[in-house]
Design a protein around this motif. Sequence first.
Motif, PDB file in Angstrom:
ATOM      1  N   LEU A   1     -48.329  12.910  20.690  1.00 33.21           N
ATOM      2  CA  LEU A   1     -49.134  11.735  21.036  1.00 33.21           C
ATOM      3  C   LEU A   1     -49.645  11.147  19.730  1.00 33.21           C
ATOM      4  CD1 LEU A   1     -50.277  10.067  23.428  1.00 33.21           C
ATOM      5  CD2 LEU A   1     -52.409  11.347  23.119  1.00 33.21           C
ATOM      6  N   GLN A   2     -49.110  10.005  19.370  1.00 30.47           N
ATOM      7  CA  GLN A   2     -49.589   9.279  18.198  1.00 30.47           C
ATOM      8  C   GLN A   2     -50.724   8.379  18.637  1.00 30.47           C
ATOM      9  OE1 GLN A   2     -48.597   9.474  14.874  1.00 30.47           O
ATOM     10  NE2 GLN A   2     -50.385   8.141  14.531  1.00 30.47           N
ATOM     11  N   MET A   3     -51.879   8.601  18.048  1.00 25.99           N
ATOM     12  CA  MET A   3     -53.079   7.867  18.414  1.00 25.99           C
ATOM     13  C   MET A   3     -53.481   6.972  17.251  1.00 25.99           C
ATOM     14  SD  MET A   3     -55.033  11.246  19.903  1.00 25.99           S
ATOM     15  CE  MET A   3     -56.506  10.364  20.385  1.00 25.99           C
ATOM     16  N   ASN A   4     -53.423   5.678  17.453  1.00 24.18           N
ATOM     17  CA  ASN A   4     -53.804   4.710  16.426  1.00 24.18           C
ATOM     18  C   ASN A   4     -55.010   3.899  16.898  1.00 24.18           C
ATOM     19  OD1 ASN A   4     -51.560   5.507  14.842  1.00 24.18           O
ATOM     20  ND2 ASN A   4     -50.257   3.956  15.794  1.00 24.18           N
ATOM     21  N   SER A   5     -55.700   3.327  15.956  1.00 18.32           N
ATOM     22  CA  SER A   5     -56.869   2.487  16.268  1.00 18.32           C
ATOM     23  C   SER A   5     -57.800   3.188  17.252  1.00 18.32           C
ATOM     24  CB  SER A   5     -56.414   1.136  16.847  1.00 18.32           C
ATOM     25  OG  SER A   5     -55.552   0.469  15.966  1.00 18.32           O
ATOM     26  N   VAL A   6     -58.115   4.422  16.944  1.00 15.51           N
ATOM     27  CA  VAL A   6     -58.928   5.208  17.883  1.00 15.51           C
ATOM     28  C   VAL A   6     -60.348   4.654  17.973  1.00 15.51           C
ATOM     29  CG1 VAL A   6     -57.553   7.288  17.616  1.00 15.51           C
ATOM     30  CG2 VAL A   6     -59.526   6.901  16.107  1.00 15.51           C
TER      31      VAL A   6
ATOM     32  N   SER B   1     -49.717  17.310  18.805  1.00 13.47           N
ATOM     33  CA  SER B   1     -48.438  17.940  19.091  1.00 13.47           C
ATOM     34  C   SER B   1     -48.615  18.978  20.187  1.00 13.47           C
ATOM     35  CB  SER B   1     -47.877  18.630  17.839  1.00 13.47           C
ATOM     36  OG  SER B   1     -47.677  17.712  16.785  1.00 13.47           O
ATOM     37  N   CYS B   2     -47.568  19.180  20.946  1.00 15.94           N
ATOM     38  CA  CYS B   2     -47.571  20.215  21.987  1.00 15.94           C
ATOM     39  C   CYS B   2     -46.231  20.937  21.917  1.00 15.94           C
ATOM     40  CB  CYS B   2     -47.786  19.604  23.357  1.00 15.94           C
ATOM     41  SG  CYS B   2     -47.601  20.766  24.724  1.00 15.94           S
ATOM     42  N   ALA B   3     -46.301  22.241  21.683  1.00 12.22           N
ATOM     43  CA  ALA B   3     -45.107  23.075  21.644  1.00 12.22           C
ATOM     44  C   ALA B   3     -44.963  23.791  22.978  1.00 12.22           C
ATOM     45  CB  ALA B   3     -45.209  24.080  20.508  1.00 12.22           C
ATOM     46  N   ALA B   4     -43.812  23.642  23.608  1.00 10.81           N
ATOM     47  CA  ALA B   4     -43.569  24.235  24.917  1.00 10.81           C
ATOM     48  C   ALA B   4     -42.554  25.362  24.817  1.00 10.81           C
ATOM     49  CB  ALA B   4     -43.058  23.170  25.891  1.00 10.81           C
TER      50      ALA B   4
ATOM     51  N   ARG C   1     -52.072   1.248  21.696  1.00 10.60           N
ATOM     52  CA  ARG C   1     -52.704   2.051  20.637  1.00 10.60           C
ATOM     53  C   ARG C   1     -52.078   3.443  20.518  1.00 10.60           C
ATOM     54  NH1 ARG C   1     -57.845   3.598  21.015  1.00 10.60           N
ATOM     55  NH2 ARG C   1     -57.896   3.634  23.301  1.00 10.60           N
ATOM     56  N   PHE C   2     -51.711   4.029  21.653  1.00  9.34           N
ATOM     57  CA  PHE C   2     -51.154   5.378  21.671  1.00  9.34           C
ATOM     58  C   PHE C   2     -49.665   5.315  22.013  1.00  9.34           C
ATOM     59  CE2 PHE C   2     -55.266   7.819  23.008  1.00  9.34           C
ATOM     60  CZ  PHE C   2     -55.947   7.236  21.948  1.00  9.34           C
ATOM     61  N   THR C   3     -48.915   6.269  21.455  1.00 10.03           N
ATOM     62  CA  THR C   3     -47.496   6.371  21.761  1.00 10.03           C
ATOM     63  C   THR C   3     -47.143   7.832  22.023  1.00 10.03           C
ATOM     64  OG1 THR C   3     -46.978   4.491  20.318  1.00 10.03           O
ATOM     65  CG2 THR C   3     -45.155   5.931  20.957  1.00 10.03           C
ATOM     66  N   ILE C   4     -46.520   8.067  23.177  1.00 12.81           N
ATOM     67  CA  ILE C   4     -46.048   9.402  23.501  1.00 12.81           C
ATOM     68  C   ILE C   4     -44.565   9.483  23.157  1.00 12.81           C
ATOM     69  CG2 ILE C   4     -45.492   8.835  25.922  1.00 12.81           C
ATOM     70  CD1 ILE C   4     -46.445  11.664  26.668  1.00 12.81           C
ATOM     71  N   SER C   5     -44.148  10.639  22.642  1.00 14.65           N
ATOM     72  CA  SER C   5     -42.740  10.842  22.335  1.00 14.65           C
ATOM     73  C   SER C   5     -42.406  12.313  22.543  1.00 14.65           C
ATOM     74  CB  SER C   5     -42.423  10.411  20.898  1.00 14.65           C
ATOM     75  OG  SER C   5     -43.162  11.178  19.957  1.00 14.65           O
ATOM     76  N   ARG C   6     -41.119  12.593  22.652  1.00 14.80           N
ATOM     77  CA  ARG C   6     -40.687  13.962  22.869  1.00 14.80           C
ATOM     78  C   ARG C   6     -39.447  14.250  22.045  1.00 14.80           C
ATOM     79  NH1 ARG C   6     -39.777  14.540  29.048  1.00 14.80           N
ATOM     80  NH2 ARG C   6     -38.871  16.580  28.477  1.00 14.80           N
ATOM     81  N   ASP C   7     -39.291  15.518  21.699  1.00 17.02           N
ATOM     82  CA  ASP C   7     -38.109  15.991  20.997  1.00 17.02           C
ATOM     83  C   ASP C   7     -37.548  17.148  21.816  1.00 17.02           C
ATOM     84  OD1 ASP C   7     -36.233  17.192  19.328  1.00 17.02           O
ATOM     85  OD2 ASP C   7     -37.361  16.732  17.516  1.00 17.02           O
ATOM     86  N   ASN C   8     -36.529  16.870  22.594  1.00 16.37           N
ATOM     87  CA  ASN C   8     -35.987  17.899  23.485  1.00 16.37           C
ATOM     88  C   ASN C   8     -35.321  19.038  22.717  1.00 16.37           C
ATOM     89  OD1 ASN C   8     -36.870  16.544  25.754  1.00 16.37           O
ATOM     90  ND2 ASN C   8     -34.897  15.552  26.158  1.00 16.37           N
ATOM     91  N   ALA C   9     -34.852  18.761  21.514  1.00 15.61           N
ATOM     92  CA  ALA C   9     -34.216  19.808  20.718  1.00 15.61           C
ATOM     93  C   ALA C   9     -35.235  20.830  20.213  1.00 15.61           C
ATOM     94  CB  ALA C   9     -33.470  19.188  19.536  1.00 15.61           C
ATOM     95  N   LYS C  10     -36.477  20.368  20.051  1.00 13.28           N
ATOM     96  CA  LYS C  10     -37.523  21.249  19.525  1.00 13.28           C
ATOM     97  C   LYS C  10     -38.532  21.665  20.585  1.00 13.28           C
ATOM     98  CE  LYS C  10     -37.361  19.356  14.838  1.00 13.28           C
ATOM     99  NZ  LYS C  10     -38.135  18.691  13.751  1.00 13.28           N
TER     100      LYS C  10
ATOM    101  N   SER D   1     -51.864  21.105  19.287  1.00 21.69           N
ATOM    102  CA  SER D   1     -52.427  21.140  17.940  1.00 21.69           C
ATOM    103  C   SER D   1     -52.611  19.709  17.449  1.00 21.69           C
ATOM    104  CB  SER D   1     -51.520  21.920  16.982  1.00 21.69           C
ATOM    105  OG  SER D   1     -50.258  21.313  16.895  1.00 21.69           O
ATOM    106  N   GLY D   2     -53.357  19.580  16.356  1.00 21.14           N
ATOM    107  CA  GLY D   2     -53.514  18.274  15.731  1.00 21.14           C
ATOM    108  C   GLY D   2     -54.832  17.585  15.995  1.00 21.14           C
ATOM    109  N   GLY D   3     -55.665  18.173  16.837  1.00 13.80           N
ATOM    110  CA  GLY D   3     -56.959  17.558  17.099  1.00 13.80           C
ATOM    111  C   GLY D   3     -57.884  17.686  15.901  1.00 13.80           C
ATOM    112  N   GLY D   4     -59.006  16.993  15.999  1.00 13.00           N
ATOM    113  CA  GLY D   4     -59.982  17.056  14.920  1.00 13.00           C
ATOM    114  C   GLY D   4     -60.932  15.899  14.958  1.00 13.00           C
ATOM    115  N   LEU D   5     -61.599  15.680  13.834  1.00 10.30           N
ATOM    116  CA  LEU D   5     -62.573  14.597  13.704  1.00 10.30           C
ATOM    117  C   LEU D   5     -61.918  13.435  12.956  1.00 10.30           C
ATOM    118  CD1 LEU D   5     -65.517  13.558  13.906  1.00 10.30           C
ATOM    119  CD2 LEU D   5     -65.943  14.712  11.724  1.00 10.30           C
ATOM    120  N   VAL D   6     -62.051  12.242  13.505  1.00 14.11           N
ATOM    121  CA  VAL D   6     -61.460  11.060  12.882  1.00 14.11           C
ATOM    122  C   VAL D   6     -62.439   9.895  13.039  1.00 14.11           C
ATOM    123  CG1 VAL D   6     -60.191  10.458  14.990  1.00 14.11           C
ATOM    124  CG2 VAL D   6     -59.402   9.580  12.787  1.00 14.11           C
TER     125      VAL D   6
END
Length: 114
Positions: free
Chosen positions: A80-85, A21-24, A66-75, A7-12
């Motif tokens: 994927l934080q995308m900056n300066s696209v 975001s990705c829910a597994a 520009r991009f940063t990947i992160s994970r939350d193992n508890a959730k 989720s989280g895609g769109g026009l920017v």
Amino acid sequence: QVQLVESGGGLVQAGGSLRLSCAASGIVFRLATMGWYRQASGKQRELVATTPSGGASTYADSVKGRFTISRDNAKNMVYLQMNSVKPEDTAVYYCKAELGISFWGQGTQVTVSS
């Protein structure tokens, strides 16, 4: 049953930011190498970033800094934080889980306007 839901895609606008975001579910998330890939129209799917279980993240040269990947193992989430696209970031972005075999999400469209 394994499910990866992006989720989280769109026009920017170019220069802006977006957070995917990705829910597994259905996997032992904390053991999985999680990744983001993208596929632009008419091109092959390519790696964007990965975050292994307990290891260092890796990035494609085109998104480093520009991009940063992160994970939350508890959730059971990966982000994927995308900056300066840039317009060339336009693609369908896919979440992938690797646990000996690969699982893919359905993808979320990201469109960057110039």
